[in-house]
Design a protein around this motif. Structure first.
Motif, PDB file in Angstrom:
ATOM      1  N   ILE A  58      12.347  49.045  43.690  1.00 26.93           N
ATOM      2  CA  ILE A  58      11.558  50.264  43.526  1.00 26.93           C
ATOM      3  C   ILE A  58      11.480  51.042  44.839  1.00 26.93           C
ATOM      4  CG2 ILE A  58       9.200  51.128  43.089  1.00 26.93           C
ATOM      5  CD1 ILE A  58      10.858  50.308  40.552  1.00 26.93           C
ATOM      6  N   ARG A  59      11.368  50.340  45.938  1.00 29.57           N
ATOM      7  CA  ARG A  59      11.336  51.026  47.239  1.00 29.57           C
ATOM      8  C   ARG A  59      12.642  51.764  47.515  1.00 29.57           C
ATOM      9  NH1 ARG A  59       8.157  46.304  50.438  1.00 29.57           N
ATOM     10  NH2 ARG A  59       6.066  47.146  50.089  1.00 29.57           N
ATOM     11  N   LYS A  60      13.742  51.190  47.068  1.00 34.33           N
ATOM     12  CA  LYS A  60      15.050  51.824  47.277  1.00 34.33           C
ATOM     13  C   LYS A  60      15.307  52.941  46.271  1.00 34.33           C
ATOM     14  CE  LYS A  60      17.147  47.672  49.195  1.00 34.33           C
ATOM     15  NZ  LYS A  60      18.079  46.559  48.920  1.00 34.33           N
ATOM     16  N   ASN A  61      14.823  52.765  45.048  1.00 35.77           N
ATOM     17  CA  ASN A  61      15.054  53.741  43.993  1.00 35.77           C
ATOM     18  C   ASN A  61      13.895  53.641  43.000  1.00 35.77           C
ATOM     19  OD1 ASN A  61      15.875  55.242  41.771  1.00 35.77           O
ATOM     20  ND2 ASN A  61      18.002  54.581  41.911  1.00 35.77           N
ATOM     21  N   PRO A  62      13.016  54.643  42.957  1.00 41.45           N
ATOM     22  CA  PRO A  62      11.817  54.561  42.107  1.00 41.45           C
ATOM     23  C   PRO A  62      12.070  54.795  40.614  1.00 41.45           C
ATOM     24  CG  PRO A  62      11.838  56.641  43.265  1.00 41.45           C
ATOM     25  CD  PRO A  62      13.009  55.844  43.790  1.00 41.45           C
ATOM     26  N   ALA A  63      13.301  55.053  40.225  1.00 42.83           N
ATOM     27  CA  ALA A  63      13.597  55.285  38.799  1.00 42.83           C
ATOM     28  C   ALA A  63      13.475  53.983  38.022  1.00 42.83           C
ATOM     29  CB  ALA A  63      15.000  55.859  38.647  1.00 42.83           C
ATOM     30  N   SER A  64      12.837  54.060  36.863  1.00 42.82           N
ATOM     31  CA  SER A  64      12.715  52.886  35.998  1.00 42.82           C
ATOM     32  C   SER A  64      12.657  53.334  34.545  1.00 42.82           C
ATOM     33  CB  SER A  64      11.473  52.067  36.351  1.00 42.82           C
ATOM     34  OG  SER A  64      10.316  52.827  36.118  1.00 42.82           O
ATOM     35  N   VAL A  80       8.868  52.607  21.791  1.00 46.78           N
ATOM     36  CA  VAL A  80       8.972  53.717  22.729  1.00 46.78           C
ATOM     37  C   VAL A  80       9.913  53.349  23.871  1.00 46.78           C
ATOM     38  CG1 VAL A  80       6.728  54.751  22.230  1.00 46.78           C
ATOM     39  CG2 VAL A  80       6.907  53.036  24.010  1.00 46.78           C
ATOM     40  N   GLU A  81      10.555  54.378  24.355  1.00 49.53           N
ATOM     41  CA  GLU A  81      11.445  54.284  25.500  1.00 49.53           C
ATOM     42  C   GLU A  81      10.883  55.258  26.531  1.00 49.53           C
ATOM     43  OE1 GLU A  81      15.939  54.454  24.990  1.00 49.53           O
ATOM     44  OE2 GLU A  81      15.426  56.491  25.654  1.00 49.53           O
ATOM     45  N   ILE A  82      10.514  54.737  27.680  1.00 50.89           N
ATOM     46  CA  ILE A  82       9.880  55.557  28.712  1.00 50.89           C
ATOM     47  C   ILE A  82      10.726  55.506  29.972  1.00 50.89           C
ATOM     48  CG2 ILE A  82       7.840  55.818  30.187  1.00 50.89           C
ATOM     49  CD1 ILE A  82       6.244  54.479  27.875  1.00 50.89           C
ATOM     50  N   SER A  83      11.055  56.665  30.501  1.00 47.85           N
ATOM     51  CA  SER A  83      11.729  56.764  31.795  1.00 47.85           C
ATOM     52  C   SER A  83      10.769  57.455  32.739  1.00 47.85           C
ATOM     53  CB  SER A  83      13.012  57.584  31.688  1.00 47.85           C
ATOM     54  OG  SER A  83      13.917  56.947  30.833  1.00 47.85           O
ATOM     55  N   GLU A 123       8.223  60.363  32.840  1.00 50.22           N
ATOM     56  CA  GLU A 123       8.859  61.677  32.936  1.00 50.22           C
ATOM     57  C   GLU A 123       9.455  62.054  31.580  1.00 50.22           C
ATOM     58  OE1 GLU A 123      11.514  60.914  36.215  1.00 50.22           O
ATOM     59  OE2 GLU A 123       9.995  61.534  37.672  1.00 50.22           O
ATOM     60  N   ILE A 124       9.976  61.047  30.873  1.00 49.92           N
ATOM     61  CA  ILE A 124      10.522  61.231  29.529  1.00 49.92           C
ATOM     62  C   ILE A 124       9.986  60.112  28.646  1.00 49.92           C
ATOM     63  CG2 ILE A 124      12.614  61.306  28.106  1.00 49.92           C
ATOM     64  CD1 ILE A 124      14.131  62.164  30.666  1.00 49.92           C
ATOM     65  N   VAL A 125       9.447  60.477  27.484  1.00 51.71           N
ATOM     66  CA  VAL A 125       8.945  59.490  26.527  1.00 51.71           C
ATOM     67  C   VAL A 125       9.588  59.800  25.178  1.00 51.71           C
ATOM     68  CG1 VAL A 125       6.924  58.545  25.347  1.00 51.71           C
ATOM     69  CG2 VAL A 125       6.733  59.296  27.731  1.00 51.71           C
TER      70      VAL A 125
END
Length: 140
Positions: A58-64, A80-83, A123-125
């Motif tokens: 997460i520190r290197k790339n906060p996208a999940s 649900v799919e959450i980005s 950001e996207i649900v």
């Protein structure tokens, strides 16, 4: 379906399903694992140790991305799919709020400095498999 109805359905799913899949990025590839999730509205929290590879990723790339809701009762189970963007939350208030006695196998208590939460701000649900309908995206 209206955005309010869609949001209500998403909130019901994420509030009723604690176990899900968390995907982070490791070496430009997805890295998945099962996690326990809590929510405050659409914001998700998952407890972890500060000294884990998840935190480093997460520190290197906060996208999940997170998947929640599928119960294997059939192909029509809604989920649900959450980005979103993930941060590390060390708030004592949050650690107390979501503390569970089962955590004692990993932590010395809510004040353990190694006990933290990954906080996922959606950001996207997307909600999928609702009555055979096409996936729908919640507008945030």
């Amino acid at each position: 379906m209206s955005n309010n109805n869609l949001k209500e359905q998403v909130l019901n799913i994420i509030s009723e399903h604690r176990m899900g899949v968390l995907a982070t990025v490791e070496n430009n590839k997805p890295h998945l694992r099962y996690m326990t999730f809590y929510n405050d509205g659409l914001t998700l929290y998952t407890p972890t140790k500060m000294d884990t590879e998840k935190v480093e990723e997460i520190r290197k790339n906060p996208a999940s991305s997170i998947l929640l809701g599928f119960e294997d009762k059939g192909q029509s189970d809604a989920y649900v799919e959450i980005s979103g963007k993930t941060t590390i939350n060390e708030s004592l208030e949050l650690k107390i709020k979501f503390w569970d006695e089962s955590f004692t196998q990993w932590f010395d208590g809510p004040e353990d400095p190694n006990y933290v939460f990954l906080q996922i701000q959606p950001e996207i649900v997307r909600i999928l498999n609702v009555n055979g309908e096409l996936p729908q995206e919640l507008i945030l």
